[in-house]
Enzyme design. Structure first.
Site, PDB file in Angstrom:
ATOM      1  N   ASP A  49       0.837  -1.198   0.000  1.00  0.00           N
ATOM      2  CA  ASP A  49       0.000   0.000   0.000  1.00  0.00           C
ATOM      3  C   ASP A  49       0.877   1.256   0.000  1.00  0.00           C
ATOM      4  O   ASP A  49       1.542   1.555   0.991  1.00  0.00           O
ATOM      5  CB  ASP A  49      -0.892  -0.014   1.244  1.00  0.00           C
ATOM      6  CG  ASP A  49      -2.105   0.869   1.114  1.00  0.00           C
ATOM      7  OD1 ASP A  49      -2.161   1.665   0.161  1.00  0.00           O
ATOM      8  OD2 ASP A  49      -3.007   0.766   1.958  1.00  0.00           O
ATOM      9  N   ASP A  50       0.908   1.965  -1.125  1.00  0.00           N
ATOM     10  CA  ASP A  50       1.662   3.218  -1.258  1.00  0.00           C
ATOM     11  C   ASP A  50       3.174   3.010  -1.224  1.00  0.00           C
ATOM     12  O   ASP A  50       3.925   3.902  -0.825  1.00  0.00           O
ATOM     13  CB  ASP A  50       1.282   4.226  -0.161  1.00  0.00           C
ATOM     14  CG  ASP A  50      -0.152   4.723  -0.272  1.00  0.00           C
ATOM     15  OD1 ASP A  50      -0.862   4.312  -1.212  1.00  0.00           O
ATOM     16  OD2 ASP A  50      -0.564   5.515   0.585  1.00  0.00           O
ATOM     17  N   CYS A  88      -5.500   3.948  -4.240  1.00  0.00           N
ATOM     18  CA  CYS A  88      -5.712   2.580  -3.753  1.00  0.00           C
ATOM     19  C   CYS A  88      -6.922   1.888  -4.387  1.00  0.00           C
ATOM     20  O   CYS A  88      -6.812   0.801  -4.957  1.00  0.00           O
ATOM     21  CB  CYS A  88      -5.888   2.594  -2.227  1.00  0.00           C
ATOM     22  SG  CYS A  88      -4.679   3.598  -1.338  1.00  0.00           S
ATOM     23  N   ARG A  92      -7.329  -1.477  -6.995  1.00  0.00           N
ATOM     24  CA  ARG A  92      -7.960  -2.701  -6.491  1.00  0.00           C
ATOM     25  C   ARG A  92      -9.206  -3.055  -7.291  1.00  0.00           C
ATOM     26  O   ARG A  92      -9.511  -4.241  -7.494  1.00  0.00           O
ATOM     27  CB  ARG A  92      -8.260  -2.533  -4.996  1.00  0.00           C
ATOM     28  CG  ARG A  92      -6.984  -2.444  -4.163  1.00  0.00           C
ATOM     29  CD  ARG A  92      -7.199  -1.793  -2.803  1.00  0.00           C
ATOM     30  NE  ARG A  92      -5.955  -1.204  -2.327  1.00  0.00           N
ATOM     31  CZ  ARG A  92      -5.034  -1.847  -1.615  1.00  0.00           C
ATOM     32  NH1 ARG A  92      -5.240  -3.086  -1.243  1.00  0.00           N
ATOM     33  NH2 ARG A  92      -3.923  -1.248  -1.249  1.00  0.00           N
ATOM     34  N   LYS A 153      -6.572  -5.086   3.260  1.00  0.00           N
ATOM     35  CA  LYS A 153      -7.327  -3.912   2.814  1.00  0.00           C
ATOM     36  C   LYS A 153      -8.174  -4.233   1.585  1.00  0.00           C
ATOM     37  O   LYS A 153      -7.664  -4.679   0.565  1.00  0.00           O
ATOM     38  CB  LYS A 153      -6.357  -2.776   2.499  1.00  0.00           C
ATOM     39  CG  LYS A 153      -7.014  -1.499   2.002  1.00  0.00           C
ATOM     40  CD  LYS A 153      -5.967  -0.415   1.855  1.00  0.00           C
ATOM     41  CE  LYS A 153      -6.521   0.852   1.259  1.00  0.00           C
ATOM     42  NZ  LYS A 153      -5.505   1.913   1.179  1.00  0.00           N
ATOM     43  N   HIS A 155     -11.221  -1.946   0.351  1.00  0.00           N
ATOM     44  CA  HIS A 155     -11.394  -0.614  -0.248  1.00  0.00           C
ATOM     45  C   HIS A 155     -12.258  -0.603  -1.503  1.00  0.00           C
ATOM     46  O   HIS A 155     -12.094   0.250  -2.381  1.00  0.00           O
ATOM     47  CB  HIS A 155     -10.033   0.012  -0.554  1.00  0.00           C
ATOM     48  CG  HIS A 155     -10.026   1.497  -0.325  1.00  0.00           C
ATOM     49  ND1 HIS A 155      -8.954   2.303  -0.639  1.00  0.00           N
ATOM     50  CD2 HIS A 155     -10.969   2.333   0.172  1.00  0.00           C
ATOM     51  CE1 HIS A 155      -9.221   3.557  -0.335  1.00  0.00           C
ATOM     52  NE2 HIS A 155     -10.448   3.606   0.160  1.00  0.00           N
ATOM     53  N   HIS A 243       1.526   2.326   4.115  1.00  0.00           N
ATOM     54  CA  HIS A 243       0.605   3.471   4.165  1.00  0.00           C
ATOM     55  C   HIS A 243       0.661   4.131   5.540  1.00  0.00           C
ATOM     56  O   HIS A 243       0.805   3.466   6.558  1.00  0.00           O
ATOM     57  CB  HIS A 243      -0.814   2.974   3.881  1.00  0.00           C
ATOM     58  CG  HIS A 243      -1.822   4.044   3.594  1.00  0.00           C
ATOM     59  ND1 HIS A 243      -2.230   4.959   4.536  1.00  0.00           N
ATOM     60  CD2 HIS A 243      -2.530   4.318   2.477  1.00  0.00           C
ATOM     61  CE1 HIS A 243      -3.142   5.756   4.007  1.00  0.00           C
ATOM     62  NE2 HIS A 243      -3.335   5.399   2.748  1.00  0.00           N
ATOM     63  N   ASP A 349       0.066  -0.633  -4.993  1.00  0.00           N
ATOM     64  CA  ASP A 349      -1.211  -0.188  -5.570  1.00  0.00           C
ATOM     65  C   ASP A 349      -1.131   1.168  -6.249  1.00  0.00           C
ATOM     66  O   ASP A 349      -2.011   1.533  -7.026  1.00  0.00           O
ATOM     67  CB  ASP A 349      -2.320  -0.190  -4.509  1.00  0.00           C
ATOM     68  CG  ASP A 349      -2.034   0.731  -3.333  1.00  0.00           C
ATOM     69  OD1 ASP A 349      -0.932   1.297  -3.255  1.00  0.00           O
ATOM     70  OD2 ASP A 349      -2.925   0.876  -2.472  1.00  0.00           O
ATOM     71  N   ASN A 350      -0.113   1.950  -5.983  1.00  0.00           N
ATOM     72  CA  ASN A 350       0.095   3.244  -6.642  1.00  0.00           C
ATOM     73  C   ASN A 350       1.479   3.751  -6.243  1.00  0.00           C
ATOM     74  O   ASN A 350       2.219   3.071  -5.544  1.00  0.00           O
ATOM     75  CB  ASN A 350      -0.977   4.271  -6.260  1.00  0.00           C
ATOM     76  CG  ASN A 350      -1.316   4.320  -4.789  1.00  0.00           C
ATOM     77  OD1 ASN A 350      -2.408   3.950  -4.367  1.00  0.00           O
ATOM     78  ND2 ASN A 350      -0.377   4.763  -3.965  1.00  0.00           N
ATOM     79  N   LYS A 404       1.413   9.633  -5.637  1.00  0.00           N
ATOM     80  CA  LYS A 404       0.057   9.105  -5.582  1.00  0.00           C
ATOM     81  C   LYS A 404      -0.950  10.210  -5.899  1.00  0.00           C
ATOM     82  O   LYS A 404      -0.738  11.376  -5.555  1.00  0.00           O
ATOM     83  CB  LYS A 404      -0.193   8.541  -4.180  1.00  0.00           C
ATOM     84  CG  LYS A 404      -1.601   8.059  -3.904  1.00  0.00           C
ATOM     85  CD  LYS A 404      -1.697   7.566  -2.467  1.00  0.00           C
ATOM     86  CE  LYS A 404      -3.100   7.128  -2.107  1.00  0.00           C
ATOM     87  NZ  LYS A 404      -3.171   6.623  -0.713  1.00  0.00           N
TER      88      LYS A 404
END
Length: 580
Positions: A49-50, A88, A92, A153, A155, A243, A349-350, A404
């Site tokens: 994540d991030d 995010c 996903r 996660k 989301h 994150h 994810d990014n 991001k």
């Protein structure tokens, strides 16, 4: 996110591609099938994540210990040009459905600071959760006899019908969005409450000593151990590290103490050199410059340097800890003789998150936290909310521009690795344009499972729009896309199109809340997006703008007013024309 230029209808695209595959290239398809193992593979998604592009040693890092991910990269395929969404939930949505995030229902995300604009409200694709006319990869695989597990996660919506337990997973321990990494269940900015779900039901209390990466891994392994041994499995392990809030367990939080005292200028220089040496980019490629709002390290006071370096130390500890927990999963698979035939896909994810106490949502949200202790001694521990800022994010993204939420390379180009021992993948770097949208078609082909739109003429679901990477995995081709096939993306006005080496980018300025003019870059020589060629290449510019308009029309993209007068006039989008 993707559309083939020149075909008027997405449904026609699916039909034509199917005919081409069946009629024109039967021998190639047969050859590929002969290379594949007879037994269907297990599937494992691991999503960070991030995470910044160069955090992993194999992607130009080296200051953070990531031996597990480095080994996966060395034994599998590293993708130098893998594109995700800029945020995010967009990524996903595309990962799980194979359709563009706007078509899947995540044209925007949910939350008090991310509601749809007035002209987006009620429009198809802006529901803020998965739509009913998209089917998840997990549902398809479950119907095909896979045992499915999801931890971490989600989301993609918190309604009953949109929890992972209702979207094709047999066992789940999940949350909608980010939280404090300990058992407080506070929101990311130190206030509010975040629910965790076990198989769709709210978990009343987390265990003592809970830390996200470690407990997610424990839950994941437990669920795998409960599997029906006769079935292959699909596992989706979605970490919330690294994150914010940047937090780490006591036994690792000080591991990187002193490692970043030279500052983010120094780290970025090292990451760029590592990236250039990795083979992932052209050694002569231009890199982006620091933004004007990044202060030179030597202009900071000693106290500012100390706190800033500490935030990066904690971030590094989180990435290190995640890598160690991924190692636990792989060790389990090896102990059960499952590793050899498990297709492992890792990605972020990014791009790196640039939130700080001075920019983004943080200035408005941090004052709402109660009992916040962000003292130097407590940074990264319970009760703190630490952000590592756009300064370290720029260092983490190395050569790439922005972060991001942006359509620039630093927002959407992410580290990605595919490993599959039984598949006989030749370890290498792939430089073709690839996308998170390509994952579903790839997995379905390897699992020998058809999407409902392939088997039912009147399927109620949207067809996936990515392209299978199987021929890339089998080393039959270097690229699944021609120069005239594009990827498009948009989130909160940050937008762009990639076609071959060309990149059309329109940035969104969060400070002024305005969309900036289109820019054109040649990524082969300028991946840092520094030389705008819009005026020098009018023919290319015209073609790229036509790709953008095609993307908007075919994916129901609605840019938020009042910044886009051209889109104020109501128009019938693909989604509106197909929804009953």
């Amino acid at each position: 996110m993707y559309h083939r230029q020149g075909l008027a209808s997405p449904f026609l695209t699916v039909f034509v591609v199917a005919i081409v595959c069946l009629v024109i290239t039967p021998s190639r398809a047969a050859d590929t099938r002969q290379k594949m193992p007879v037994e269907r593979p297990n599937i494992l998604f691991i999503v960070a994540d991030d995470m910044a592009y160069t955090d992993i040693g194999a992607f130009g890092g080296g200051d953070i210990q990531t031996p597990t991910l480095d080994t996966l990269a060395d034994e599998g395929i590293r993708f130098s040009r893998f594109y995700a969404g800029a945020q995010c939930s967009t990524t996903r949505a595309m990962l799980m459905t194979g359709v563009d995030n706007h078509r899947a229902g995540l044209g925007t995300t949910v939350g008090a600071y991310s509601q749809p604009a007035a002209n987006q409200l009620g429009k198809p694709g802006y529901e803020g959760e998965l739509r009913s006319d998209v089917i998840t990869l997990s549902t398809i695989l479950q119907n095909a006899g896979y045992y499915n597990v999801m931890v971490g996660k989600w989301h993609l919506g918190a309604s009953k019908d949109n929890k992972p337990s209702s979207r094709g997973f047999d066992q789940t321990f999940a949350m909608q969005q980010n939280s404090d990494h300990f058992d407080d269940q506070l929101g990311s900015f130190g206030f509010g409450h975040r629910d965790y779900w076990r198989n769709g039901e709210i978990v009343e209390k987390l265990p003592k000593g809970f830390f996200s990466s470690r407990n997610f891994t424990t839950e994941f392994i437990k669920y795998l151990d409960q599997r029906d041994k006769a079935k292959p499995f699909f596992g989706y392990l979605a970490y919330t590290a690294p994150h914010y809030p940047l937090q780490a367990p006591e036994d690792i939080i000080d591991k990187y103490q002193g490692h970043y005292d030279a500052g983010y200028d120094d780290l970025r220089s090292k990451r760029i050199k590592g990236l250039q040496a990795s083979g992932l980019i052209n050694k002569e490629a231009k890199h982006s410059l620091f933004r004007s709002d990044v202060r030179a390290w030597n202009t900071l006071s000693d106290k500012e340097k100390q706190r800033s370096a500490r935030s990066m130390e904690i971030y590094a500890a989180m990435v290190d800890d995640m890598d160690q927990n991924i190692s636990r999963v792989l060790a389990y698979l090896k102990s059960k003789n499952l590793y050899h035939n498990t297709l492992i896909i890792f990605l972020s994810d990014n791009g790196a998150e640039a939130a700080s106490a001075q920019r983004g949502h943080a200035p408005a949200l941090l004052p709402k936290a109660r009992n916040l202790d962000n003292s130097l001694e407590n940074m990264g521990r319970r009760g703190s909310v630490v952000l590592y800022s756009h300064t370290w994010a720029a260092a983490g993204n190395g050569i790439f521009r922005e972060y991001k939420f942006s359509g620039a390379e630093g927002g959407v180009r992410v580290p990605a690795v595919i490993s599959w021992p039984a598949g006989g993948l030749a370890p290498r770097i792939n430089h073709g344009v690839t996308s998170v949208l390509d994952i579903m078609p790839t997995v379905l082909e390897l699992a020998r499972v058809e999407h409902p739109t392939q088997t039912h003429a009147n399927a109620v679901y949207q067809a996936p729009i990515g392209k299978s990477l199987v021929h890339v995995l089998m080393n039959d081709t270097d690229s699944i896309r021609s120069e005239s096939e594009y990827l498009g993306f948009e989130f909160w006005g940050g937008r762009g199109v990639v076609a071959g080496d060309w990149k059309l980018t329109g940035l969104y300025d969060q400070d002024t809340e305005t969309m900036q003019a289109w820019q054109l870059f040649n990524l082969a020589t300028d991946p840092g997006e520094q030389r705008d060629l819009a005026k020098e290449q009018p023919v290319v510019m015209k073609q790229m703008l036509s790709y953008w308009q095609d993307y908007v029309t075919n994916n129901g993209v609605i840019l938020a007013e009042p910044n886009v007068p051209a889109l104020r006039k109501p128009q019938k989008t693909f989604l509106e024309s197909t929804v009953k």
